[in-house]
Design a protein around this motif. Structure first.
Motif, PDB file in Angstrom:
ATOM      1  N   UNK A  97       0.816  -1.209   0.000  1.00  0.00           N
ATOM      2  CA  UNK A  97       0.000   0.000   0.000  1.00  0.00           C
ATOM      3  C   UNK A  97       0.848   1.257   0.000  1.00  0.00           C
ATOM      4  N   UNK A  98       1.940   1.234   0.732  1.00  0.00           N
ATOM      5  CA  UNK A  98       2.828   2.390   0.771  1.00  0.00           C
ATOM      6  C   UNK A  98       3.465   2.620  -0.584  1.00  0.00           C
ATOM      7  N   UNK A  99       3.868   1.550  -1.260  1.00  0.00           N
ATOM      8  CA  UNK A  99       4.447   1.701  -2.593  1.00  0.00           C
ATOM      9  C   UNK A  99       3.426   2.273  -3.566  1.00  0.00           C
ATOM     10  N   UNK A 100       2.176   1.850  -3.428  1.00  0.00           N
ATOM     11  CA  UNK A 100       1.125   2.363  -4.310  1.00  0.00           C
ATOM     12  C   UNK A 100       0.924   3.860  -4.103  1.00  0.00           C
ATOM     13  N   UNK A 101       1.216   4.338  -2.890  1.00  0.00           N
ATOM     14  CA  UNK A 101       1.072   5.762  -2.593  1.00  0.00           C
ATOM     15  C   UNK A 101       2.366   6.525  -2.834  1.00  0.00           C
ATOM     16  N   UNK A 102       3.379   5.847  -3.339  1.00  0.00           N
ATOM     17  CA  UNK A 102       4.640   6.503  -3.634  1.00  0.00           C
ATOM     18  C   UNK A 102       5.578   6.629  -2.453  1.00  0.00           C
ATOM     19  N   UNK A 103       5.285   5.952  -1.374  1.00  0.00           N
ATOM     20  CA  UNK A 103       6.150   5.994  -0.199  1.00  0.00           C
ATOM     21  C   UNK A 103       7.194   4.890  -0.358  1.00  0.00           C
TER      22      UNK A 103
END
Length: 87
Positions: free
Chosen positions: A55-61
């Motif tokens: 989820x963090x990768x999907x948000x660019x984190x």
């Protein structure tokens, strides 16, 4: 020691050993259940970590950094601080 005393002693040892074996079986059963619960918890934690990271990768984190030795971190901070002072 006569044969009757010997047989009685052997029976007593057998009874004690049987009781000890039962205690050990109970401990094994308890430890097996505790191990299964702990392994399930580890699996849940790994799944949670993957879901959150995805989820963090999907948000660019970016993914969290792995732990590094303290000496490496301090050396990097010292080097960064020295560069900033040179400006």
């Amino acid at each position: 020691m006569n044969v009757i005393e010997l047989l009685a002693d052997l029976q007593a040892q057998h009874d004690e050993t049987t009781a000890r074996a039962g205690e050990l079986r109970d401990q094994i059963e308890h430890l097996t259940a505790a191990l299964a619960e702990t392994e399930a918890r580890l699996a849940d934690l790994a799944t949670t970590r993957k879901v959150i990271a995805h989820g963090a990768l999907a948000e660019g984190i970016p993914p969290p950094m792995r732990c590094r030795p303290v000496g490496d971190v301090l050396g990097e901070l010292r080097h960064r601080h020295q560069r900033e002072l040179a400006w």
